[in-house]
Design a protein around this motif. Structure first.
Motif, short mmCIF file in Angstrom:
data_model
loop_
_atom_site.label_atom_id
_atom_site.label_comp_id
_atom_site.label_asym_id
_atom_site.label_seq_id
_atom_site.Cartn_x
_atom_site.Cartn_y
_atom_site.Cartn_z
N CYS B 3 1.03 -1.13 0.07
CA CYS B 3 -0.02 0.04 0.04
C CYS B 3 0.85 1.32 0.18
O CYS B 3 1.95 1.25 0.72
CB CYS B 3 -1.00 0.06 1.33
SG CYS B 3 -1.71 1.65 1.55
N CYS B 6 0.04 3.48 3.96
CA CYS B 6 0.42 3.09 4.88
C CYS B 6 1.86 2.11 4.82
O CYS B 6 2.50 1.98 5.86
CB CYS B 6 -0.50 2.17 5.75
SG CYS B 6 -1.02 0.54 4.88
N ASN B 9 0.06 -2.91 4.50
CA ASN B 9 -0.58 -3.83 4.03
C ASN B 9 -0.49 -4.18 2.30
O ASN B 9 -0.04 -3.31 1.82
CB ASN B 9 -2.22 -3.52 4.26
CG ASN B 9 -2.57 -3.68 5.67
OD1 ASN B 9 -1.72 -4.01 6.42
ND2 ASN B 9 -3.33 -2.54 6.05
N CYS B 29 -4.27 -0.19 0.13
CA CYS B 29 -5.08 -1.32 0.79
C CYS B 29 -6.45 -0.81 1.10
O CYS B 29 -6.69 0.26 1.00
CB CYS B 29 -4.34 -1.64 2.45
SG CYS B 29 -4.56 -0.55 3.29
N CYS B 32 -6.84 1.95 4.05
CA CYS B 32 -6.31 3.18 3.60
C CYS B 32 -7.34 3.91 2.64
O CYS B 32 -7.83 5.10 2.86
CB CYS B 32 -4.95 3.12 3.26
SG CYS B 32 -4.04 2.85 4.40
ZN LIG Z 1 -2.84 0.94 3.67
#
Ligand SMILES: [Zn+2]
Ligand SMILES: [Zn+2]
Lengths: 338, 170
Positions: B3, B6, B9, B29, B32
């Motif tokens: 991702c 972040c 993930n 992800c 988010c």
């Molecule tokens: Zn994320």
């Protein structure tokens, strides 16, 4: 020069290239993202063994990603011969490049096999025939993962069915000048087509070049997928040509001025970024497309658009270059070619 | 792919942003994507939307649990992992998750049945025909030697191969 650029293709004033690729997987191996290095080597060997049976009039060269320098890996991507996804796991991945560079068999990208045919101009028929031939040959020796209901099984659900992605790279500076591109993209998304920058996912649309491809792979057969995309490409060609004519009628001096300024800048600049170079090459290509620039060939401009990219420029000068050096060498290379 | 927001993930939502004709691809992800107001899910191929639709399709948590626990014995992938990454682990996963796939594929492609190329197994057919010829020679030898039990086995093999050739001709 990237070899695939050579050759005839239709509608080169708008369509730079046609690319067709299929995703195929083998039964009895896990998909690449789940594979150990050893398993991926076993699969690679199985494919190489099959390749020994290809007809003697065709030949492919084999490249392992981890045996290539980082510069070379990037240069192959810039030439569109391999996809960015292929260099993510260098110890797993490799590719076979046909000698005319118009066909690549990628091993262990997102799927076990990604077969692509790349041709200049608009040329879906030859592209699909080429892919089909390679596919039939491989299928004769390999146990493809295929299901009567879902078709060719792929690692990602977005490719299942035909595993087919057909795309055309179009140069549409005039549609972009009059601000029609955003609307067009939105419209395409609604009918199941994607629009991307020239280097696929995650890249911006440099040089007014857009790659348009099908999104749906399940429930439509290959001919239908190709026919649909082709119709859309014809529409784009007509619109772009119409706007070009219109602009030439109404703003001839402005257009000529813009094109020749870019031409002059490329001819004399001593330092240039790839972004700036793409912008001016796009204008020069427009000049060629409009018949204003007469002493350059399409393939020359296309080659330059590739050669000025960071990986390719370092390969041309056979050494690593920092940002500053690259801008200087890029300008030098362009001057020599124009 | 991780991702881009972040960086923790797996990115399962692939989103195209268009600003003044410039295309920007975002790979984020589910979390988010849901948290960010910036994303509108007009894109019909957003995984987030598809998965959400699927989760809502469950009658209750217990049913969701039992689906999440579906596990492919060949590659070890279970359905909850599939939902997170959006990637199958192997071709056998398709059988294991089959019931869940129809709505998913309908969401992505608008269809759930393959129309298109069918493997012709061209070279395999030739190989099988050759095998049959060889077996027929062997069958003759065995019959002449009056080794009937062996001969019966070979005859069955031939029938089996001929049947598979017939199937492929359809
Ligand atoms: Zn994320
Ligand atoms: Zn599996």
């Amino acid at each position: 020069m990237a070899k695939w650029i050579e050759g005839n293709g239709q509608y080169k004033d708008v369509v730079v290239s046609t690319r067709i690729r299929i995703a195929r997987n083998l039964d009895n191996y896990r998909f690449p993202h789940k594979m150990s290095v050893e398993e991926s080597e076993r699969l690679t060997q199985e494919i190489l063994d099959v390749m020994k049976n290809i007809p003697s009039d065709v030949s492919y060269k084999f490249y392992k990603i981890n045996a290539l320098t980082l510069t070379d890996r990037i240069a192959y991507i810039e030439e569109h011969l391999i996809s960015p996804g292929l260099i993510q796991k260098p110890d797993h991945s490799s590719f076979l490049l046909r000698d005319d560079e118009k066909a690549t068999i990628m091993i262990n990208e997102e799927d076990h096999l990604r077969i692509q045919v790349l041709l200049p101009g608009l040329n879906f028929e030859e592209g699909w025939n080429g892919i089909n031939q390679i596919d039939d040959f491989l299928e004769g020796y390999l146990e493809y993962a295929y299901d009567d209901r879902f078709g060719y099984l792929t690692a990602c659900p977005t490719n299942v069915g035909t595993g087919l992605r057909v795309s055309a790279m179009v140069h549409i500076p005039c549609l972009s000048m009059i601000g029609h591109v955003d609307d067009m993209i939105r419209g395409f998304n609604k009918i199941g087509l994607t629009v991307r920058g020239i280097y696929g996912e995650g890249t911006e649309a440099a040089g007014d070049l857009y790659q348009i491809s099908n999104q749906v792979t399940l429930g439509e057969d290959e001919e239908e997928i190709i026919r649909k995309l082709k119709n859309v490409i014809y529409q784009i060609i007509n619109k772009e040509r119409y706007v070009r004519d219109d602009l030439l009628k109404k703003k001839r001096y402005e257009i000529e001025d813009k094109i020749f300024r870019s031409y002059g800048l490329l001819k004399y600049a001593r330092k240039i970024s790839s972004k700036e170079a793409m912008k001016h090459l796009s204008n020069v290509r427009l000049g060629k497309e409009m018949g204003i620039i007469k002493d350059m060939e399409f393939k020359q401009i296309e080659s330059l658009m590739i050669e000025i990219q960071p990986g390719s420029i370092q390969r041309i000068f056979k050494r690593e270059l920092d940002d500053n050096e690259r801008d200087i060498m890029r300008a030098k290379h362009i001057r020599e070619k124009i | 792919m991780l991702c881009e927001i972040c960086k923790k993930n797996q990115a399962t939502v692939h989103y195209t942003k268009i600003i003044n004709g410039k295309i920007e691809e975002l790979n984020v992800c589910e979390e988010c994507a849901a948290n960010s107001g910036e994303f509108s899910f007009d894109n019909p191929f957003s995984f987030h939307k598809l998965w959400t639709g699927l989760i809502e399709g469950f009658h209750d948590n217990k049913q969701k649990q039992s689906v999440d626990n579906l596990t492919c014995s060949f590659c070890g992938l279970d359905y909850s992992q599939f939902r997170k990454t959006g990637k199958f682990g192997c071709s056998k996963c398709y059988e294991v998750f089959e019931d869940q796939l129809v709505p998913l594929f309908k969401g992505i492609h608008g269809h759930d049945k393959h129309e298109g190329k069918v493997p012709i197994r061209a070279n395999k057919k030739v190989a099988n025909e050759r095998k049959i010829e060889k077996l027929k020679v062997r069958l003759n030898e065995l019959v002449q030697k009056e080794a009937f039990e062996e001969a019966a086995k070979v005859r069955d093999q031939i029938r089996e191969l001929e049947k598979s050739l017939g199937d492929n001709r359809e």
